[in-house]
Write a protein that holds these residues in place. Structure first.
Motif, PDB file in Angstrom:
ATOM      1  N   PRO A   1      62.159  80.357  38.868  1.00 48.77           N
ATOM      2  CA  PRO A   1      63.163  79.287  39.030  1.00 48.77           C
ATOM      3  C   PRO A   1      64.509  79.625  38.395  1.00 48.77           C
ATOM      4  CG  PRO A   1      61.036  78.339  38.471  1.00 48.77           C
ATOM      5  CD  PRO A   1      60.900  79.818  38.307  1.00 48.77           C
ATOM      6  N   LYS A   2      64.496  80.240  37.204  1.00 44.46           N
ATOM      7  CA  LYS A   2      65.756  80.611  36.544  1.00 44.46           C
ATOM      8  C   LYS A   2      66.487  81.691  37.333  1.00 44.46           C
ATOM      9  CE  LYS A   2      68.889  80.848  33.338  1.00 44.46           C
ATOM     10  NZ  LYS A   2      69.919  79.793  33.243  1.00 44.46           N
ATOM     11  N   VAL A   3      65.739  82.627  37.905  1.00 46.95           N
ATOM     12  CA  VAL A   3      66.348  83.672  38.734  1.00 46.95           C
ATOM     13  C   VAL A   3      67.016  83.053  39.954  1.00 46.95           C
ATOM     14  CG1 VAL A   3      65.905  85.723  40.144  1.00 46.95           C
ATOM     15  CG2 VAL A   3      64.718  85.433  37.965  1.00 46.95           C
ATOM     16  N   MET A   4      66.349  82.115  40.599  1.00 48.74           N
ATOM     17  CA  MET A   4      66.908  81.469  41.793  1.00 48.74           C
ATOM     18  C   MET A   4      68.150  80.644  41.441  1.00 48.74           C
ATOM     19  SD  MET A   4      63.640  80.423  44.171  1.00 48.74           S
ATOM     20  CE  MET A   4      62.973  79.218  43.028  1.00 48.74           C
ATOM     21  N   ALA A   5      68.127  79.984  40.287  1.00 52.12           N
ATOM     22  CA  ALA A   5      69.300  79.223  39.849  1.00 52.12           C
ATOM     23  C   ALA A   5      70.489  80.139  39.634  1.00 52.12           C
ATOM     24  CB  ALA A   5      68.980  78.448  38.570  1.00 52.12           C
ATOM     25  N   GLY A   6      70.236  81.306  39.069  1.00 47.61           N
ATOM     26  CA  GLY A   6      71.309  82.279  38.861  1.00 47.61           C
ATOM     27  C   GLY A   6      71.893  82.784  40.167  1.00 47.61           C
ATOM     28  N   LEU A   7      71.037  82.992  41.159  1.00 49.04           N
ATOM     29  CA  LEU A   7      71.503  83.492  42.457  1.00 49.04           C
ATOM     30  C   LEU A   7      72.265  82.429  43.233  1.00 49.04           C
ATOM     31  CD1 LEU A   7      68.312  85.469  43.537  1.00 49.04           C
ATOM     32  CD2 LEU A   7      70.541  86.465  42.986  1.00 49.04           C
ATOM     33  N   LEU A   8      71.784  81.188  43.178  1.00 51.58           N
ATOM     34  CA  LEU A   8      72.387  80.122  43.998  1.00 51.58           C
ATOM     35  C   LEU A   8      73.633  79.529  43.356  1.00 51.58           C
ATOM     36  CD1 LEU A   8      71.980  78.479  46.614  1.00 51.58           C
ATOM     37  CD2 LEU A   8      70.727  76.794  45.250  1.00 51.58           C
ATOM     38  N   MET A   9      73.583  79.283  42.045  1.00 52.70           N
ATOM     39  CA  MET A   9      74.682  78.578  41.373  1.00 52.70           C
ATOM     40  C   MET A   9      75.439  79.455  40.389  1.00 52.70           C
ATOM     41  SD  MET A   9      72.791  74.908  40.717  1.00 52.70           S
ATOM     42  CE  MET A   9      71.401  75.649  39.870  1.00 52.70           C
ATOM     43  N   GLY A  10      75.021  80.691  40.248  1.00 51.94           N
ATOM     44  CA  GLY A  10      75.688  81.565  39.289  1.00 51.94           C
ATOM     45  C   GLY A  10      75.406  81.194  37.857  1.00 51.94           C
ATOM     46  N   ASP A  11      74.326  80.429  37.631  1.00 55.39           N
ATOM     47  CA  ASP A  11      73.971  79.977  36.281  1.00 55.39           C
ATOM     48  C   ASP A  11      73.197  81.087  35.568  1.00 55.39           C
ATOM     49  OD1 ASP A  11      73.359  78.612  33.995  1.00 55.39           O
ATOM     50  OD2 ASP A  11      71.782  77.386  34.911  1.00 55.39           O
ATOM     51  N   LYS A  12      73.911  81.981  34.910  1.00 56.50           N
ATOM     52  CA  LYS A  12      73.279  83.134  34.274  1.00 56.50           C
ATOM     53  C   LYS A  12      73.186  83.009  32.759  1.00 56.50           C
ATOM     54  CE  LYS A  12      74.535  86.385  37.926  1.00 56.50           C
ATOM     55  NZ  LYS A  12      75.114  87.711  38.256  1.00 56.50           N
ATOM     56  N   VAL A  13      73.676  81.898  32.211  1.00 54.03           N
ATOM     57  CA  VAL A  13      73.637  81.691  30.761  1.00 54.03           C
ATOM     58  C   VAL A  13      72.317  81.020  30.385  1.00 54.03           C
ATOM     59  CG1 VAL A  13      74.694  80.491  28.823  1.00 54.03           C
ATOM     60  CG2 VAL A  13      76.136  81.533  30.578  1.00 54.03           C
ATOM     61  N   ILE A  14      71.707  81.520  29.324  1.00 49.99           N
ATOM     62  CA  ILE A  14      70.472  80.922  28.815  1.00 49.99           C
ATOM     63  C   ILE A  14      70.605  80.816  27.297  1.00 49.99           C
ATOM     64  CG2 ILE A  14      69.311  83.184  28.663  1.00 49.99           C
ATOM     65  CD1 ILE A  14      66.680  81.718  29.386  1.00 49.99           C
ATOM     66  N   SER A  15      70.245  79.675  26.751  1.00 49.11           N
ATOM     67  CA  SER A  15      70.399  79.468  25.314  1.00 49.11           C
ATOM     68  C   SER A  15      69.434  80.352  24.524  1.00 49.11           C
ATOM     69  CB  SER A  15      70.161  77.997  24.956  1.00 49.11           C
ATOM     70  OG  SER A  15      68.784  77.680  25.077  1.00 49.11           O
ATOM     71  N   TYR A  16      69.721  80.518  23.267  1.00 48.51           N
ATOM     72  CA  TYR A  16      68.906  81.341  22.371  1.00 48.51           C
ATOM     73  C   TYR A  16      67.450  80.869  22.378  1.00 48.51           C
ATOM     74  CZ  TYR A  16      67.604  83.663  17.940  1.00 48.51           C
ATOM     75  OH  TYR A  16      67.009  84.430  16.968  1.00 48.51           O
ATOM     76  N   HIS A  17      67.245  79.544  22.229  1.00 49.98           N
ATOM     77  CA  HIS A  17      65.895  78.999  22.171  1.00 49.98           C
ATOM     78  C   HIS A  17      65.217  79.015  23.536  1.00 49.98           C
ATOM     79  CE1 HIS A  17      67.702  77.258  18.442  1.00 49.98           C
ATOM     80  NE2 HIS A  17      66.536  77.645  17.963  1.00 49.98           N
ATOM     81  N   ALA A  18      65.981  78.795  24.603  1.00 52.73           N
ATOM     82  CA  ALA A  18      65.405  78.864  25.941  1.00 52.73           C
ATOM     83  C   ALA A  18      64.968  80.282  26.273  1.00 52.73           C
ATOM     84  CB  ALA A  18      66.412  78.364  26.981  1.00 52.73           C
ATOM     85  N   CYS A  19      65.737  81.249  25.806  1.00 49.95           N
ATOM     86  CA  CYS A  19      65.382  82.654  25.989  1.00 49.95           C
ATOM     87  C   CYS A  19      64.063  82.958  25.271  1.00 49.95           C
ATOM     88  CB  CYS A  19      66.495  83.550  25.460  1.00 49.95           C
ATOM     89  SG  CYS A  19      66.215  85.322  25.672  1.00 49.95           S
ATOM     90  N   ALA A  20      63.932  82.477  24.042  1.00 52.50           N
ATOM     91  CA  ALA A  20      62.694  82.682  23.284  1.00 52.50           C
ATOM     92  C   ALA A  20      61.514  82.007  23.977  1.00 52.50           C
ATOM     93  CB  ALA A  20      62.859  82.145  21.860  1.00 52.50           C
ATOM     94  N   ALA A  21      61.742  80.805  24.525  1.00 52.32           N
ATOM     95  CA  ALA A  21      60.666  80.082  25.207  1.00 52.32           C
ATOM     96  C   ALA A  21      60.233  80.812  26.482  1.00 52.32           C
ATOM     97  CB  ALA A  21      61.125  78.662  25.541  1.00 52.32           C
ATOM     98  N   GLN A  22      61.219  81.288  27.249  1.00 49.18           N
ATOM     99  CA  GLN A  22      60.894  82.020  28.467  1.00 49.18           C
ATOM    100  C   GLN A  22      60.103  83.283  28.144  1.00 49.18           C
ATOM    101  OE1 GLN A  22      63.948  84.261  30.706  1.00 49.18           O
ATOM    102  NE2 GLN A  22      63.373  83.050  32.499  1.00 49.18           N
TER     103      GLN A  22
END
Length: 309
Positions: free
Chosen positions: A77-98
């Protein structure tokens, strides 16, 4: 005094910066994810609904399908969001959770594959003792042990990665927060972290592979001794799909994690990661289960019942 500023978020470079490829890749990954969702959750539902599938083999397959869906969902889902909306930023804690959830479920799959190899060994080599060997409590214990070990392994990797300082760069040369891609960004000494990644990964992977290897040695030995052509064919068919999936899964995992991050080619890692994080979870229901007559009969039964109602 050290005036370095710790990062609070990361930027995922993704698979490509070519705008002409964004939409085609989004559509491709959307299709892959929908098939993954339908195939794996559909398999879990079939196994729950049809009492004929309440056997150890399908109990393990159901858990494998659930794990495939979960670790694909940690990334896609995060990959698709990045491709569709250009949302490539992920927070420090979200990165750890992923990182945690992907590593946890991938580690669980590692041990489930070993458990399934042992189950096939018991079925092929000790058929008369199968029901007393693979009891409900034994099956539950093997699965629970796989989850506990997988989540513990992920906890160690995430703690080991995020104890490092990140101050030079926050750009992750990957499409998700994978351990090697994040570790390489650290501005502190990462030698110990790399050793933990390689050695811990080696222990987990090769322990599971040892169980699989020994199981198949006994399985092939038993098959060669079979005089019945039908029994020989059934045993080979039962094990072929599992053996194929083992080869694909461990080939990509060892390529990714059993080398220091300094030896990694990020482009090659991305291709391998797409394969094992998206493609393998999509293929597993087909490779394992949809070739099974029991599963197809259960699907036809559910379909006919729903059609009549």
């Amino acid at each position: 005094m050290d005036n370095r500023t710790e990062v609070t978020q990361f930027t995922l470079l993704g698979l490509t910066s070519d705008p002409d490829l964004q939409v085609p890749l989004f559509v491709t990954f959307l299709i892959i994810y929908m098939v993954t969702l339908a195939g794996n959750l559909g398999m879990v539902l079939l196994i729950l609904l049809d009492s004929r599938l309440h056997t150890p083999m399908y109990f393990f397959l159901g858990n494998l399908s659930l794990v495939d869906f979960c670790y694909s969902s940690a990334v896609t889902p995060k990959v698709m969001a990045g491709l569709l909306m250009g949302d490539k930023v992920i927070s420090y804690h979200a990165c750890a959770a992923q990182m945690f959830f992907f590593a946890a479920f991938a580690s669980v799959e590692n041990y489930l594959l070993a458990v399934m190899a042992y189950d096939r060994y018991a079925a092929v080599c000790k058929p008369l003792h199968y029901t007393t060997t693979m009891t409900a409590s034994v099956c539950a214990g093997l699965v629970i042990g796989s989850y506990v070990t997988g989540f513990l392994n992920a906890s160690i990797h995430v703690a080991n990665t995020f104890r490092l300082s990140f101050c030079n760069s926050s750009v992750v040369h990957h499409f998700f927060c994978d351990v090697p891609a994040v570790v390489v960004l650290s501005c502190s000494d990462r030698h110990v972290s790399e050793l933990i990644l390689v050695y811990l990964g080696t222990v987990h992977i090769f322990f599971a592979l040892l169980v699989i290897w020994l199981s198949y040695i006994f399985i092939f030995s038993t098959i060669l001794k079979m005089r019945s052509g039908a029994g020989h064919k059934k045993a080979v068919s039962t094990c072929a799909s599992h053996f194929t999936a083992v080869f694909i899964f461990y080939g990509t995992v060892m390529f990714m994690y059993l080398q220091p991050s300094s030896s990694h080619s990020m482009d090659a890692d991305k291709i391998a990661s797409v394969f094992y994080s998206m493609v393998i979870p999509m293929l597993n229901p087909v490779v394992y289960s949809l070739r099974s007559k029991e599963v197809m009969n259960a699907f036809k039964k559910i379909y006919l019942v729903s059609k009549r109602s």
